[in-house]
Design a protein around this motif. Structure first.
Motif, PDB file in Angstrom:
ATOM      1  N   PHE A  13     -11.856   8.780  -6.597  1.00  0.00           N
ATOM      2  CA  PHE A  13     -12.938   9.241  -7.475  1.00  0.00           C
ATOM      3  C   PHE A  13     -14.140   9.689  -6.647  1.00  0.00           C
ATOM      4  O   PHE A  13     -14.701  10.759  -6.878  1.00  0.00           O
ATOM      5  N   GLU A  14     -14.536   8.868  -5.669  1.00  0.00           N
ATOM      6  CA  GLU A  14     -15.679   9.221  -4.840  1.00  0.00           C
ATOM      7  C   GLU A  14     -15.387  10.449  -3.984  1.00  0.00           C
ATOM      8  O   GLU A  14     -16.262  11.294  -3.768  1.00  0.00           O
ATOM      9  N   LYS A  15     -14.140  10.561  -3.507  1.00  0.00           N
ATOM     10  CA  LYS A  15     -13.768  11.722  -2.687  1.00  0.00           C
ATOM     11  C   LYS A  15     -13.929  13.022  -3.475  1.00  0.00           C
ATOM     12  O   LYS A  15     -14.509  13.999  -2.974  1.00  0.00           O
ATOM     13  N   VAL A  16     -13.452  13.051  -4.700  1.00  0.00           N
ATOM     14  CA  VAL A  16     -13.524  14.272  -5.500  1.00  0.00           C
ATOM     15  C   VAL A  16     -14.955  14.549  -5.946  1.00  0.00           C
ATOM     16  O   VAL A  16     -15.391  15.707  -6.008  1.00  0.00           O
TER      17      VAL A  16
ATOM     18  N   ALA B 191     -10.047  10.481 -15.578  1.00  0.00           N
ATOM     19  CA  ALA B 191     -10.111   9.129 -15.014  1.00  0.00           C
ATOM     20  C   ALA B 191      -9.233   9.045 -13.772  1.00  0.00           C
ATOM     21  O   ALA B 191      -8.148   9.630 -13.719  1.00  0.00           O
ATOM     22  N   PHE B 192      -9.727   8.317 -12.748  1.00  0.00           N
ATOM     23  CA  PHE B 192      -9.005   8.126 -11.491  1.00  0.00           C
ATOM     24  C   PHE B 192      -8.569   6.668 -11.369  1.00  0.00           C
ATOM     25  O   PHE B 192      -9.355   5.752 -11.632  1.00  0.00           O
ATOM     26  N   ASP B 193      -7.311   6.461 -10.934  1.00  0.00           N
ATOM     27  CA  ASP B 193      -6.789   5.107 -10.802  1.00  0.00           C
ATOM     28  C   ASP B 193      -7.498   4.328  -9.691  1.00  0.00           C
ATOM     29  O   ASP B 193      -7.585   3.112  -9.753  1.00  0.00           O
ATOM     30  N   TYR B 194      -7.994   5.040  -8.672  1.00  0.00           N
ATOM     31  CA  TYR B 194      -8.597   4.366  -7.527  1.00  0.00           C
ATOM     32  C   TYR B 194     -10.014   4.881  -7.300  1.00  0.00           C
ATOM     33  O   TYR B 194     -10.281   6.080  -7.377  1.00  0.00           O
TER      34      TYR B 194
ATOM     35  N   GLU C 293     -11.256   1.971 -13.903  1.00  0.00           N
ATOM     36  CA  GLU C 293     -11.743   0.610 -14.164  1.00  0.00           C
ATOM     37  C   GLU C 293     -13.052   0.612 -14.965  1.00  0.00           C
ATOM     38  O   GLU C 293     -13.354  -0.346 -15.666  1.00  0.00           O
ATOM     39  N   ASP C 294     -13.824   1.710 -14.877  1.00  0.00           N
ATOM     40  CA  ASP C 294     -15.084   1.800 -15.627  1.00  0.00           C
ATOM     41  C   ASP C 294     -14.902   2.440 -16.998  1.00  0.00           C
ATOM     42  O   ASP C 294     -15.789   2.309 -17.856  1.00  0.00           O
ATOM     43  N   TRP C 295     -13.783   3.142 -17.225  1.00  0.00           N
ATOM     44  CA  TRP C 295     -13.614   3.901 -18.459  1.00  0.00           C
ATOM     45  C   TRP C 295     -13.621   3.025 -19.715  1.00  0.00           C
ATOM     46  O   TRP C 295     -14.302   3.351 -20.693  1.00  0.00           O
TER      47      TRP C 295
ATOM     48  N   ALA D 262      -2.598  15.809  -3.557  1.00  0.00           N
ATOM     49  CA  ALA D 262      -2.372  14.399  -3.257  1.00  0.00           C
ATOM     50  C   ALA D 262      -3.521  13.537  -3.760  1.00  0.00           C
ATOM     51  O   ALA D 262      -3.313  12.422  -4.242  1.00  0.00           O
ATOM     52  N   VAL D 263      -4.743  14.058  -3.663  1.00  0.00           N
ATOM     53  CA  VAL D 263      -5.905  13.305  -4.150  1.00  0.00           C
ATOM     54  C   VAL D 263      -5.932  13.272  -5.672  1.00  0.00           C
ATOM     55  O   VAL D 263      -6.240  12.246  -6.285  1.00  0.00           O
ATOM     56  N   MET D 264      -5.566  14.403  -6.310  1.00  0.00           N
ATOM     57  CA  MET D 264      -5.675  14.514  -7.765  1.00  0.00           C
ATOM     58  C   MET D 264      -4.493  13.911  -8.516  1.00  0.00           C
ATOM     59  O   MET D 264      -4.532  13.798  -9.733  1.00  0.00           O
ATOM     60  N   ASN D 265      -3.414  13.532  -7.800  1.00  0.00           N
ATOM     61  CA  ASN D 265      -2.231  13.005  -8.480  1.00  0.00           C
ATOM     62  C   ASN D 265      -2.471  11.651  -9.142  1.00  0.00           C
ATOM     63  O   ASN D 265      -1.654  11.204  -9.944  1.00  0.00           O
ATOM     64  N   VAL D 266      -3.576  10.979  -8.789  1.00  0.00           N
ATOM     65  CA  VAL D 266      -3.891   9.674  -9.400  1.00  0.00           C
ATOM     66  C   VAL D 266      -4.919   9.836 -10.512  1.00  0.00           C
ATOM     67  O   VAL D 266      -5.586   8.883 -10.880  1.00  0.00           O
ATOM     68  N   SER D 267      -5.046  11.050 -11.057  1.00  0.00           N
ATOM     69  CA  SER D 267      -6.026  11.302 -12.117  1.00  0.00           C
ATOM     70  C   SER D 267      -5.315  11.803 -13.369  1.00  0.00           C
ATOM     71  O   SER D 267      -4.177  12.281 -13.295  1.00  0.00           O
TER      72      SER D 267
END
Length: 587
Positions: free
Chosen positions: A496-499, A489-492, A529-531, A471-476
């Protein structure tokens, strides 16, 4: 005729009836129409997503004399025989029970003979990852030099167990999990066709309980209809699946948020008395915490795509719980879920679990409390009516007046008050920094080929994770890669900080990539957003290095020669992001 299960009766017979796999069906139909079919295919994906059904439909379409636009007619003798499983030229083999060398050698010997009644002989090998090493070696030669008019279709739920030599000789299609919305629409169509009334909320619960498998969804639906005498209600679905009702989990999480441990324990006893499954109970709590996290950032994803019922209590709890608090709760739930497998007293573990959840510290005050604290105090009521609160307010007002007088005195003396720190320095939460020193070496040798290699195995890597970690990695997603590392890259920002702070998850990702690719790979994380900024900085740095080298070049180099050759910075950009995504302009 005896009763047949819904998933057998409503098994897809055409490509258009396959649910949730539009990309694969379109590709296969176009290949059949253009007569550009391959000699071997690999269908990989979770259970119940249509792999075997797709293989049989493909076998019918490629052999049907009346096929139109890549679809079988399902009326000719060949189509009916394949549907019934009586056509000798379509052979379906279960590799779980026929995984020896002799069975595969038998297939290899018989594949040499031409088909008897159909244009193509089709071998469908299900659960092909169960074959032994010797069996794979026996199959390899046949796939490398296949006989004419023979097609192999390999189906598996664990593609990482298949040797790379086999995969490289097939066209691979990765079947994705079927969304709850697609499952809901398919089951609604079936029930309307059978003229069975249903509660939409109950059908949404069935779609969510299937966890991405259409066959599982129809099996649960069949079970509920049998249990309730062809009546589909929310209570009947909850009784069959063992899930918690939305009102139950809303109330329980409200008690946890309010730290009302006693009421939470009383409700737990009521839930266990109803016969709810302990593992399912924890799964529901994990899913609920995850939904609270996602709803705060993407409300439409929870309500429309995943069909989660968003109540007023759910909305309030999404504001009351802080992200760090939910992270800790998910970790606690995951630990207890593992411990339940080895205990004979699950009720004790669940009681301790609720006590732990109710005592997880909420480091930041909820938004509602912060708003209440900032409301101006009414001056109309006398201080005596407010008791101790009025005294506290009076003390604060006195301290404020004293501070104002001190500031005024310092200003008059020319000293002036100290400049306050910027809001971004004081109020902003700590933000995990991106490791640019690890990103640049990957970009130095990154190629589009390496990136595509990681993108191909990324769905398989997600399937190797647990539900909470998935669930955490599905936005990457991978955005750049070389032969020894990948940038993800993470959408949120919060995910990103959690992983970044989860060493265990990072270790699982590296281990999984090592299994899938056959070589170790470094993983560097970056917020989406930083990529673009990092990518632009890298290209600018690379261009500066190139300009410095040009200045240091010998004087006898002609300017015309430098114009003809494309700059290294431009070449690097094309190699990284593709020719179509890069526009080169002369300064």
């Amino acid at each position: 005729m005896s009763y047949q299960a819904l998933y057998r009766v409503w098994r897809p017979q055409r490509f258009d009836e396959i649910v949730g796999q539009q990309m694969i069906t379109r590709t296969l139909k176009n290949a059949i129409v253009a007569k550009k079919t391959s000699h071997a295919y690999l269908f990989a994906g979770p259970r119940g997503t249509g792999k075997t059904s797709m293989a049989k439909i493909f076998a019918k379409a490629i052999n049907c004399p009346n096929q139109k636009d890549g679809e079988p007619c399902n009326e000719c003798a060949t189509c009916k025989a394949i549907t019934a499983g009586t056509l000798n030229d379509v052979i379906e083999i279960d590799a779980a029970s026929n995984n020896g060398v002799e069975e595969i050698r038998n297939i290899r010997d018989k594949a040499k003979y031409a088909p008897t009644s159909a244009p193509y002989k089709i071998y469908i090998i299900d659960e092909v990852h169960m074959l032994s090493t010797g069996a794979f070696n026996a199959l390899l030669k046949t796939l490398e030099e296949p006989p004419a008019n023979v097609v192999f279709i390999l189906a598996t739920t664990e593609p990482y167990k298949i040797p790379a030599t086999i995969i490289s000789r097939t066209q691979r299609f990765d079947f994705k999990r079927i969304t709850a919305q697609d499952s809901y629409e398919r089951m609604a169509y079936i029930l309307k066709t059978k003229q069975i009334e249903f509660d939409p909320d109950a059908l949404k619960l069935v779609a969510k309980a299937s966890e991405g498998g259409m066959r599982d969804a129809l099996s649960i639906l069949d079970q509920v209809l049998s249990f309730s005498d062809n009546k589909l209600t929310v209570d009947n679905v909850l009784d069959v699946t063992g899930d918690l009702a939305q009102t139950q989990i809303d109330t329980l999480m409200t008690y946890i948020q309010a730290q009302a441990t006693g009421k939470a324990l009383e409700m737990l006893q009521q839930i266990l008395t109803e016969g709810k499954d302990e593992q399912r109970f924890i799964e529901d709590l994990i899913s609920y915490c995850r939904n609270l996290l996602v709803y705060a950032k993407a409300p439409t994803l929870i309500e429309q795509v995943e069909l989660t019922q968003v109540t007023e209590t759910f909305k309030k709890l999404s504001q009351a719980f802080m992200p760090n608090q939910l992270y800790q709760m998910i970790d606690i739930l995951n630990d207890v879920q593992q411990q339940l497998r080895y205990t004979n007293h699950p009720d004790i573990y669940l009681e301790v679990l609720l006590i732990k959840l109710a005592n997880v510290p909420n480091t930041v005050a909820p938004k509602a409390a912060r708003v209440a604290d900032t409301q101006p105090t009414s001056t109309a009521a006398p201080a005596a009516d407010n008791g101790p609160e009025a005294k506290t307010i009076a003390n604060l007002e006195n301290q404020l007046q004293t501070l104002q007088q001190q500031v005024q005195t310092l200003t008059q003396n020319g000293t002036g008050p100290a400049k306050p720190k910027r809001a971004s320095q004081t109020a902003a939460p700590h933000k995990v920094k991106v490791n640019k020193t690890a990103i640049y070496p990957i970009l130095d040798s990154a190629t589009r080929t390496d990136l595509n290699r990681y993108k191909e195995v990324w769905p398989d890597l997600m399937n190797m994770l647990s539900i909470t970690k998935r669930a955490v990695m599905n936005v990457s997603r991978p955005v750049a890669a070389n032969d020894s590392g990948v940038i993800v890259a993470f959408d949120y920002q919060l995910f990103f900080e959690k992983v970044m702070n989860d060493a265990e998850l990072l270790g699982e990702l590296k281990t999984g990539l090592n299994k899938l690719l056959g070589s170790p790979a470094d993983i560097v994380l970056v917020p989406q957003e930083d990529w673009p900024v990092i990518r632009k900085e890298y290209l600018a740095t690379d261009r500066l290095k190139t300009a410095t080298k040009d200045q240091d070049a010998p004087n006898d180099v002609k300017p015309a020669e430098t114009k003809v050759t494309q700059s290294p910075a431009a070449s690097k950009a094309v190699a990284l992001f593709g020719k179509d995504a890069v526009e080169i302009k002369e300064d």
